[in-house]
Write a protein that holds these residues in place. Structure first.
Motif, PDB file in Angstrom:
ATOM      1  N   LYS A  19      29.995  26.530  38.585  1.00  0.00           N
ATOM      2  CA  LYS A  19      29.342  27.463  37.673  1.00  0.00           C
ATOM      3  C   LYS A  19      29.451  28.899  38.199  1.00  0.00           C
ATOM      4  N   VAL A  20      29.353  29.846  37.274  1.00  0.00           N
ATOM      5  CA  VAL A  20      29.423  31.256  37.640  1.00  0.00           C
ATOM      6  C   VAL A  20      28.433  32.025  36.780  1.00  0.00           C
ATOM      7  N   SER A  21      27.802  33.032  37.363  1.00  0.00           N
ATOM      8  CA  SER A  21      26.834  33.843  36.629  1.00  0.00           C
ATOM      9  C   SER A  21      27.459  35.165  36.215  1.00  0.00           C
ATOM     10  N   ALA A  22      26.815  35.823  35.252  1.00  0.00           N
ATOM     11  CA  ALA A  22      27.297  37.128  34.793  1.00  0.00           C
ATOM     12  C   ALA A  22      27.265  38.147  35.927  1.00  0.00           C
ATOM     13  N   GLY A  23      26.232  38.060  36.784  1.00  0.00           N
ATOM     14  CA  GLY A  23      26.123  38.972  37.921  1.00  0.00           C
ATOM     15  C   GLY A  23      27.281  38.802  38.892  1.00  0.00           C
ATOM     16  N   GLN A  24      27.706  37.544  39.109  1.00  0.00           N
ATOM     17  CA  GLN A  24      28.824  37.289  40.019  1.00  0.00           C
ATOM     18  C   GLN A  24      30.137  37.812  39.457  1.00  0.00           C
ATOM     19  N   ILE A  25      30.315  37.680  38.142  1.00  0.00           N
ATOM     20  CA  ILE A  25      31.526  38.221  37.506  1.00  0.00           C
ATOM     21  C   ILE A  25      31.570  39.741  37.662  1.00  0.00           C
ATOM     22  N   GLY A  43      30.070  41.466  39.980  1.00  0.00           N
ATOM     23  CA  GLY A  43      30.314  41.735  41.396  1.00  0.00           C
ATOM     24  C   GLY A  43      31.777  41.575  41.753  1.00  0.00           C
ATOM     25  N   LEU A  44      32.447  40.554  41.189  1.00  0.00           N
ATOM     26  CA  LEU A  44      33.861  40.331  41.469  1.00  0.00           C
ATOM     27  C   LEU A  44      34.710  41.485  40.937  1.00  0.00           C
ATOM     28  N   VAL A  45      34.389  41.962  39.747  1.00  0.00           N
ATOM     29  CA  VAL A  45      35.123  43.100  39.164  1.00  0.00           C
ATOM     30  C   VAL A  45      34.977  44.332  40.064  1.00  0.00           C
ATOM     31  N   CYS A  46      33.745  44.595  40.498  1.00  0.00           N
ATOM     32  CA  CYS A  46      33.500  45.740  41.391  1.00  0.00           C
ATOM     33  C   CYS A  46      34.228  45.563  42.719  1.00  0.00           C
ATOM     34  N   LEU A  47      34.284  44.328  43.203  1.00  0.00           N
ATOM     35  CA  LEU A  47      34.973  44.065  44.461  1.00  0.00           C
ATOM     36  C   LEU A  47      36.471  44.338  44.334  1.00  0.00           C
ATOM     37  N   MET A  48      37.064  43.940  43.214  1.00  0.00           N
ATOM     38  CA  MET A  48      38.487  44.191  43.011  1.00  0.00           C
ATOM     39  C   MET A  48      38.773  45.693  42.934  1.00  0.00           C
ATOM     40  N   MET A  93      33.122  30.903  43.839  1.00  0.00           N
ATOM     41  CA  MET A  93      32.814  32.245  43.360  1.00  0.00           C
ATOM     42  C   MET A  93      32.057  33.050  44.414  1.00  0.00           C
ATOM     43  N   VAL A  94      31.423  32.364  45.342  1.00  0.00           N
ATOM     44  CA  VAL A  94      30.714  33.037  46.430  1.00  0.00           C
ATOM     45  C   VAL A  94      31.602  33.125  47.667  1.00  0.00           C
ATOM     46  N   PHE A  95      32.203  32.005  48.059  1.00  0.00           N
ATOM     47  CA  PHE A  95      32.944  31.960  49.317  1.00  0.00           C
ATOM     48  C   PHE A  95      34.160  32.880  49.327  1.00  0.00           C
ATOM     49  N   PHE A  96      35.057  32.735  48.347  1.00  0.00           N
ATOM     50  CA  PHE A  96      36.320  33.477  48.392  1.00  0.00           C
ATOM     51  C   PHE A  96      36.120  34.991  48.313  1.00  0.00           C
ATOM     52  N   PRO A  97      35.345  35.510  47.351  1.00  0.00           N
ATOM     53  CA  PRO A  97      35.143  36.967  47.330  1.00  0.00           C
ATOM     54  C   PRO A  97      34.393  37.482  48.557  1.00  0.00           C
ATOM     55  N   CYS A  98      33.370  36.725  49.000  1.00  0.00           N
ATOM     56  CA  CYS A  98      32.583  37.204  50.148  1.00  0.00           C
ATOM     57  C   CYS A  98      33.406  37.187  51.429  1.00  0.00           C
ATOM     58  N   PHE A  99      34.254  36.162  51.591  1.00  0.00           N
ATOM     59  CA  PHE A  99      35.085  36.117  52.800  1.00  0.00           C
ATOM     60  C   PHE A  99      36.171  37.189  52.742  1.00  0.00           C
ATOM     61  N   ALA A 106      29.208  45.049  46.129  1.00  0.00           N
ATOM     62  CA  ALA A 106      29.743  43.957  45.318  1.00  0.00           C
ATOM     63  C   ALA A 106      29.549  42.608  46.003  1.00  0.00           C
ATOM     64  N   VAL A 107      29.798  42.564  47.308  1.00  0.00           N
ATOM     65  CA  VAL A 107      29.607  41.309  48.062  1.00  0.00           C
ATOM     66  C   VAL A 107      28.146  40.885  48.029  1.00  0.00           C
ATOM     67  N   LEU A 108      27.232  41.844  48.174  1.00  0.00           N
ATOM     68  CA  LEU A 108      25.804  41.539  48.115  1.00  0.00           C
ATOM     69  C   LEU A 108      25.414  40.983  46.726  1.00  0.00           C
ATOM     70  N   VAL A 109      25.970  41.585  45.663  1.00  0.00           N
ATOM     71  CA  VAL A 109      25.675  41.113  44.302  1.00  0.00           C
ATOM     72  C   VAL A 109      26.180  39.684  44.106  1.00  0.00           C
ATOM     73  N   ILE A 110      27.404  39.404  44.574  1.00  0.00           N
ATOM     74  CA  ILE A 110      27.980  38.070  44.423  1.00  0.00           C
ATOM     75  C   ILE A 110      27.159  37.033  45.193  1.00  0.00           C
ATOM     76  N   GLY A 111      26.734  37.393  46.403  1.00  0.00           N
ATOM     77  CA  GLY A 111      25.982  36.460  47.238  1.00  0.00           C
ATOM     78  C   GLY A 111      24.571  36.207  46.724  1.00  0.00           C
ATOM     79  N   ILE A 112      23.933  37.234  46.125  1.00  0.00           N
ATOM     80  CA  ILE A 112      22.531  37.116  45.690  1.00  0.00           C
ATOM     81  C   ILE A 112      22.429  36.476  44.309  1.00  0.00           C
ATOM     82  N   PHE A 113      23.327  36.869  43.396  1.00  0.00           N
ATOM     83  CA  PHE A 113      23.218  36.425  42.015  1.00  0.00           C
ATOM     84  C   PHE A 113      24.107  35.220  41.710  1.00  0.00           C
TER      85      PHE A 113
END
Length: 284
Positions: free
Chosen positions: A109-115, A117-122, A237-243, A277-284
């Motif tokens: 599953k993926v949340s809107a916040g994680q999406i 965060g991923l966009v901001c990370l890219m 969705m958490v591991f790959f972007p955060c790492f 962005a990493v903080l958003v992905i990890g928290i949300f």
């Protein structure tokens, strides 16, 4: 698990920083061959001087070893045949494929916040690594980049697949077997290079080079072993972007404060945005 993720990111970032000290004249395949031999020693000791072989260990160990070696081959080819900055950017974007595989293959599953965060990370990855280059982008470079992109993601996908195979308890055995596969494959590459060019033989292991091999070998063994477990314990969705994002951020900070590298305003902005962005992905 998040503390282990931080440890993995730190080990990978330190490894990246040390790799900047590797002379351009050194053979990258020889360097990784020595590293694979060190992995064998470390993992054999960690496994109590034995290895338990099973179908899962042999299959996933061979898959990981082969993908890792092919990743090294096409990364080197891509870096040598085109602009380094854009090639690095493409390699970092491989996390998108890893995340997509997690969502499609394992129905995570993926949340809107994680999406978001991923966009901001890219965007932050683009700010940190992209630079203009006058080097021509040839067809060969494009092919090498595509394979580099796929194989960079493939390493994480293999980790994820192994962790979901039910053989997680044999992670140490799998990684040990894969290190043997890597060492054999890299040895074959070096022998082929030597047969084509006399000066492509294994480099002399002077003291400074030997210490670099040992430090990078230990660090790469640590973060790869941690990632085998983390990729299964955390959503993709958490591991790959955060790492991947974490390594970019920490590497940038180490470069700025340890190596005293001067970063542009755009790169500093990218580091700040990436951290958020990493903080958003990890928290949300």
């Amino acid at each position: 698990m998040y503390m282990l993720l931080v440890l993995s990111v730190m080990a990978a970032a330190l490894n990246s920083m040390l790799l900047h000290k590797l002379p351009a004249s050194k053979n990258i395949f020889a360097f990784n061959f020595y590293g694979a031999l060190l992995w064998i020693v470390i993992l054999t000791m960690a496994n109590g001087m034995h290895i338990s072989l099973s179908r899962e260990v042999v299959w996933w160990g061979t898959a990981y070893g082969a993908v890792q070696v092919l990743f090294l081959v096409f990364k080197a080819k891509a870096m040598a045949s085109g602009p380094v900055s854009i090639t690095t950017l493409i390699g970092n974007c491989s996390m998108l494929l890893s995340v997509a595989a997690s969502l499609l293959l394992w129905k995570e599953k993926v949340s809107a916040g994680q999406i978001l965060g991923l966009v901001c990370l890219m965007v932050s990855v683009f700010l940190c690594t992209h630079a203009k280059s006058e080097m021509q982008m040839t067809g060969q470079w494009k092919v090498n980049c595509i394979l580099f992109f796929v194989l960079a993601a493939g390493v994480g996908i293999v980790f994820k697949g192994f962790s979901r195979s039910g053989a997680q308890a044999m992670a140490g055995d799998m990684m040990l077997f894969s290190s043997v596969v890597m060492a054999l494959a890299l040895c074959i590459i070096l022998l082929l290079q030597k047969s084509k060019k006399k000066d492509a033989a294994l480099p002399k292991t002077e003291h400074s080079y030997g210490m670099l091999v040992i430090c990078c070998g230990i660090l790469s063994c640590i973060y790869n072993r941690l990632n085998i477990s983390l990729s299964g314990a955390l959503p993709g969705m958490v591991f790959f972007p955060c790492f991947n994002g974490g390594v970019i951020i920490v590497s940038g900070l180490l470069g700025k404060f340890v190596l005293k590298e001067k970063l542009t305003l755009r790169q500093n902005l990218g580091l700040v945005m990436g951290t958020m962005a990493v903080l958003v992905i990890g928290i949300f």
